[in-house]
Design an enzyme around this catalytic site. Structure first.
Site, PDB file in Angstrom:
ATOM      1  N   HIS A  23      10.606  38.913  -1.069  1.00 20.20           N
ATOM      2  CA  HIS A  23      12.069  39.025  -1.063  1.00 20.20           C
ATOM      3  C   HIS A  23      12.571  40.061  -0.053  1.00 20.20           C
ATOM      4  O   HIS A  23      13.733  40.024   0.344  1.00 20.20           O
ATOM      5  CB  HIS A  23      12.611  39.301  -2.475  1.00 20.20           C
ATOM      6  CG  HIS A  23      12.444  40.709  -2.928  1.00 20.20           C
ATOM      7  ND1 HIS A  23      11.280  41.186  -3.457  1.00 20.20           N
ATOM      8  CD2 HIS A  23      13.307  41.759  -2.913  1.00 20.20           C
ATOM      9  CE1 HIS A  23      11.434  42.466  -3.761  1.00 20.20           C
ATOM     10  NE2 HIS A  23      12.647  42.844  -3.441  1.00 20.20           N
ATOM     11  N   HIS A  51       5.482  43.770   1.195  1.00 15.06           N
ATOM     12  CA  HIS A  51       6.725  44.364   1.720  1.00 15.06           C
ATOM     13  C   HIS A  51       6.443  45.331   2.883  1.00 15.06           C
ATOM     14  O   HIS A  51       7.075  45.258   3.924  1.00 15.06           O
ATOM     15  CB  HIS A  51       7.457  45.153   0.627  1.00 15.06           C
ATOM     16  CG  HIS A  51       7.753  44.362  -0.618  1.00 15.06           C
ATOM     17  ND1 HIS A  51       7.960  43.007  -0.606  1.00 15.06           N
ATOM     18  CD2 HIS A  51       7.883  44.744  -1.916  1.00 15.06           C
ATOM     19  CE1 HIS A  51       8.206  42.588  -1.838  1.00 15.06           C
ATOM     20  NE2 HIS A  51       8.156  43.618  -2.648  1.00 15.06           N
ATOM     21  N   ASP A  59       0.866  45.345  -4.869  1.00  9.68           N
ATOM     22  CA  ASP A  59       2.259  45.075  -5.241  1.00  9.68           C
ATOM     23  C   ASP A  59       3.208  45.277  -4.067  1.00  9.68           C
ATOM     24  O   ASP A  59       4.171  44.530  -3.907  1.00  9.68           O
ATOM     25  CB  ASP A  59       2.648  46.005  -6.411  1.00  9.68           C
ATOM     26  CG  ASP A  59       4.065  45.764  -6.886  1.00  9.68           C
ATOM     27  OD1 ASP A  59       4.487  44.594  -6.887  1.00  9.68           O
ATOM     28  OD2 ASP A  59       4.749  46.735  -7.277  1.00  9.68           O
ATOM     29  N   ARG A 109       6.975  27.549 -21.965  1.00 10.91           N
ATOM     30  CA  ARG A 109       6.108  27.163 -23.091  1.00 10.91           C
ATOM     31  C   ARG A 109       6.873  27.017 -24.404  1.00 10.91           C
ATOM     32  O   ARG A 109       6.389  26.360 -25.316  1.00 10.91           O
ATOM     33  CB  ARG A 109       5.041  28.228 -23.282  1.00 10.91           C
ATOM     34  CG  ARG A 109       4.006  28.165 -22.191  1.00 10.91           C
ATOM     35  CD  ARG A 109       2.864  29.102 -22.517  1.00 10.91           C
ATOM     36  NE  ARG A 109       1.760  28.846 -21.617  1.00 10.91           N
ATOM     37  CZ  ARG A 109       1.111  29.784 -20.950  1.00 10.91           C
ATOM     38  NH1 ARG A 109       1.434  31.044 -21.094  1.00 10.91           N
ATOM     39  NH2 ARG A 109       0.114  29.459 -20.148  1.00 10.91           N
ATOM     40  N   LYS A 135      16.316  40.489   2.856  1.00  7.62           N
ATOM     41  CA  LYS A 135      17.297  41.584   2.905  1.00  7.62           C
ATOM     42  C   LYS A 135      17.995  41.591   4.260  1.00  7.62           C
ATOM     43  O   LYS A 135      17.341  41.436   5.303  1.00  7.62           O
ATOM     44  CB  LYS A 135      16.598  42.944   2.682  1.00  7.62           C
ATOM     45  CG  LYS A 135      16.113  43.147   1.235  1.00  7.62           C
ATOM     46  CD  LYS A 135      15.456  44.516   1.079  1.00  7.62           C
ATOM     47  CE  LYS A 135      14.729  44.646  -0.247  1.00  7.62           C
ATOM     48  NZ  LYS A 135      15.576  44.894  -1.397  1.00  7.62           N
ATOM     49  N   LYS A 154       5.063  36.385  -4.798  1.00  2.00           N
ATOM     50  CA  LYS A 154       4.000  37.339  -4.556  1.00  2.00           C
ATOM     51  C   LYS A 154       3.567  37.976  -5.877  1.00  2.00           C
ATOM     52  O   LYS A 154       4.375  37.958  -6.804  1.00  2.00           O
ATOM     53  CB  LYS A 154       4.454  38.412  -3.564  1.00  2.00           C
ATOM     54  CG  LYS A 154       5.629  39.247  -4.101  1.00  2.00           C
ATOM     55  CD  LYS A 154       5.727  40.570  -3.442  1.00  2.00           C
ATOM     56  CE  LYS A 154       4.988  41.639  -4.160  1.00  2.00           C
ATOM     57  NZ  LYS A 154       5.634  42.206  -5.360  1.00  2.00           N
ATOM     58  N   GLU A 162      10.398  54.923  -4.763  1.00  2.00           N
ATOM     59  CA  GLU A 162      11.223  54.604  -5.929  1.00  2.00           C
ATOM     60  C   GLU A 162      11.161  55.789  -6.888  1.00  2.00           C
ATOM     61  O   GLU A 162      10.072  56.336  -7.104  1.00  2.00           O
ATOM     62  CB  GLU A 162      10.714  53.347  -6.621  1.00  2.00           C
ATOM     63  CG  GLU A 162      10.905  52.102  -5.771  1.00  2.00           C
ATOM     64  CD  GLU A 162      10.265  50.840  -6.345  1.00  2.00           C
ATOM     65  OE1 GLU A 162      10.824  49.751  -6.148  1.00  2.00           O
ATOM     66  OE2 GLU A 162       9.208  50.959  -6.980  1.00  2.00           O
ATOM     67  N   LYS A 177       5.730  54.901  -6.721  1.00  2.00           N
ATOM     68  CA  LYS A 177       6.586  54.864  -7.907  1.00  2.00           C
ATOM     69  C   LYS A 177       6.789  56.295  -8.387  1.00  2.00           C
ATOM     70  O   LYS A 177       5.913  57.155  -8.191  1.00  2.00           O
ATOM     71  CB  LYS A 177       5.884  54.094  -9.026  1.00  2.00           C
ATOM     72  CG  LYS A 177       5.544  52.662  -8.672  1.00  2.00           C
ATOM     73  CD  LYS A 177       6.710  51.763  -8.938  1.00  2.00           C
ATOM     74  CE  LYS A 177       6.425  50.328  -8.591  1.00  2.00           C
ATOM     75  NZ  LYS A 177       7.637  49.514  -8.504  1.00  2.00           N
TER      76      LYS A 177
HETATM   77  C1  BG6 Z   1       8.788  44.055  -6.119  1.00  2.00           C
HETATM   78  C2  BG6 Z   1       7.704  44.929  -6.703  1.00  2.00           C
HETATM   79  O1  BG6 Z   1       8.217  43.062  -5.311  1.00  2.00           O
HETATM   80  O2  BG6 Z   1       9.645  44.848  -5.329  1.00  2.00           O
HETATM   81  C3  BG6 Z   1       8.307  46.077  -7.502  1.00  2.00           C
HETATM   82  O3  BG6 Z   1       6.899  44.136  -7.558  1.00  2.00           O
HETATM   83  C4  BG6 Z   1       9.307  46.837  -6.665  1.00  2.00           C
HETATM   84  O4  BG6 Z   1       7.289  46.950  -7.957  1.00  2.00           O
HETATM   85  C5  BG6 Z   1      10.309  45.865  -6.053  1.00  2.00           C
HETATM   86  O5  BG6 Z   1       9.987  47.751  -7.499  1.00  2.00           O
HETATM   87  C6  BG6 Z   1      11.229  46.572  -5.075  1.00  2.00           C
HETATM   88  O6  BG6 Z   1      12.209  45.664  -4.660  1.00  2.00           O
HETATM   89  P1  BG6 Z   1      13.647  46.163  -4.252  1.00  2.00           P
HETATM   90  O7  BG6 Z   1      14.300  44.998  -3.626  1.00  2.00           O
HETATM   91  O8  BG6 Z   1      14.316  46.609  -5.521  1.00  2.00           O
HETATM   92  O9  BG6 Z   1      13.427  47.309  -3.334  1.00  2.00           O
END
Ligand code: BG6
Length: 478
Positions: free
Chosen positions: A188, A250, A245, A48, A192, A158, A226, A340
């Site tokens: 993603h 994942h 999330d 933007r 991995k 996502k 995490e 988290k």
């Molecule tokens: C993301 C989430 O898709 O993946 C985050 O939105 C999360 O909340 C992250 O921390 C974790 O990814 P990775 O590859 O660092 O384990």
């Protein structure tokens, strides 16, 4: 490494986003440096802000230098890369900008394929995807237009929708403009190395697969922990919560990879058929089963994070017991715990085997201590360990658990590429195996929607920062 993709233009919507700064531009820069991008390519940032091409290049440079000073920038290499960077200002909700984009794309001709092969990447907040896709179509940039030569593909980040209904709506909107083979729903985790290795581990070895079923396996535990909070993503988290999330994508993708049936062959659709089938077999939650199967939590202090409501009931932790109602897995619990601000940062899958029928080496309870396990550590260490009992040296026969370990770092000299390196190349090349197909997205949402409904708006339990999560998490293991 795969064959170089066709010459193309990569169009990044959300060029100023955190994702673009942290993942997309650094990955593209490195891919260019390694010579893995097409001979001719352009990257067109779309955002933007009012910026010239030169200002945009400077911004990308500054962000990368700030975030990754160690890898960057070799100024000469960056200069070569940045000559391929361009910028167009688009207000995502206004059609005019899309005509400007269309003009920029067509004017930017050079080597063949650059203006006809287009990869659109939506690094934008999820709510914007429908309007962007509709406007692309109005400006004649959709894939189903058919008269442009070359290819057009779209990558969507996502969370894909926020429940089954919105995911379906999004599928319909995107499906009107792009064919399914041109839609890349990114998770993603599937890029991995250690996640891709789950299938190789299971299906390239004869010794594990015969044991991989309810006759031999007591339970499977998947952990995505995490030791940090939501960082500066308060607004996003308030909308998403951990179930949307991490659990919907994942975590369920890890479950699908570890539990799916062997595919007919190793093609994208055969693999995705099996994942979809597995997700479809997950037992839906009911209000009765939810009490014993779901614990949601929120870390202390979450409500004081920036952009978080002071009375927020959004979950930052979930522990869920799933069952897969199929021939292979009936009644084997799959525990998934994700959160988290827990005590560690680790992603792993632990497959625990049943105890031997007779325990000669200790009281019956000691079996769980020595039980055989296969531990697939996804990150931060990239290892696979097999745990088994061994006789402790000495006069008495006492068994202790010991481990045989494979470590990517010590076994392979080549450094792994990151998920974004791999997935960007896959999308350019049209390889869909590691992207989520429409049916799987919908099955995953159906599971999460049913879970949320079964929990019935119960507030999450508070847990201490850097703990194991809420106290009552134990109840799902009983
Ligand atoms: C993301 C989430 O898709 O993946 C985050 O939105 C999360 O909340 C992250 O921390 C974790 O990814 P990775 O590859 O660092 O384990």
């Amino acid at each position: 490494m795969q064959v170089k993709p066709d010459n193309c233009t990569i169009v990044i919507f959300g060029a100023h986003s955190d994702l673009a700064a942290r993942k997309l531009f650094p990955s593209l820069y490195q891919l260019a440096l390694w010579g893995h991008l097409p001979e001719e390519f352009r990257i067109l940032g779309v955002g933007r802000a009012e910026l010239s091409h030169a200002e945009f290049r400077l911004k990308v440079y500054e962000k990368m230098a700030g975030l990754f000073p160690e890898t960057l920038p070799d100024e000469t290499a960056f200069a070569l890369f940045s000559a391929r960077l361009f910028y167009v200002r688009v207000d995502f909700t206004e059609i005019d900008g899309y005509y400007a984009l269309q003009k920029e794309l067509m004017d930017g001709a050079g080597a063949s394929g650059i203006c006809t092969n287009l990869l659109f990447y939506l690094a934008t907040p999820p709510g914007l995807a429908p309007i962007i896709v509709k406007n692309l179509a109005l400006a004649g940039l959709g894939e189903k237009d058919g008269s442009f030569g070359g290819w057009r593909k779209i990558v969507v980040e996502k969370p894909y929708g926020r429940n089954l209904q919105t995911a379906r709506e999004l599928n319909t909107i995107i499906g009107d403009v792009f064919h399914e083979e041109r839609i890349f729903r990114i998770d993603h985790y599937l890029g991995k190395e250690t996640v891709q290795n789950i299938m190789v581990f299971r299906f390239s070895n004869g010794i594990f697969e015969p044991l991989w079923n309810r006759h031999n396996i007591a339970n499977v535990t998947i952990t995505i922990a995490e030791d940090f909070g939501i960082r500066d993503r308060g607004a996003f988290y308030e909308e998403a919560g951990l179930l949307r999330d991490i659990m919907q994508n994942h975590a369920l993708q890890l479950l699908a990879s570890v539990a799916m049936e062997p595919p007919v062959d190793f093609s994208a659709d055969s693999v995705r058929d099996e994942k979809a089938k597995l997700l479809r077999s997950i037992r839906p939650f009911t209000p009765e089963s939810a009490w014993q199967s779901v614990v949601l939590g929120q870390y202390e202090g979450y409500r004081s994070e920036k952009n978080v409501a002071p009375d927020s009931t959004v979950e930052t932790f979930a522990a869920v017991k799933f069952f897969v109602d199929n021939w292979r897995w009936k009644e084997v619990p799959f525990f998934i715990k994700a959160g988290k601000n827990l005590d560690v940062t680790v992603t792993e899958i632990v497959i625990t085997f049943k105890c031997p029928p007779q325990n000669y080496f200790g009281p019956a309870e000691s079996c769980s201590y020595t039980a055989n396990q296969v531990i697939l550590r996804i990150q931060p260490e990239e290892t696979i360990a097999i745990k088994f009992g061994a006789k402790r040296p000495g006069e008495s026969v006492i068994t202790d658990p010991v481990y045989m370990k494979f470590d990517y770092k010590t076994s392979f000299a080549e450094p792994g590429v990151t998920p974004y390196h791999r997935l960007l190349l896959d999308a350019m090349a049209g390889e869909q195996m590691n992207f989520i197909r429409q049916d799987s997205v919908e099955y995953s949402w159906a599971i999460i929607d049913a879970l949320r409904e079964a929990v019935g708006g119960q507030p999450p339990e508070t847990y201490r920062v850097h703990s194991h999560g809420p106290e009552s998490v134990q109840r799902i293991y009983e």
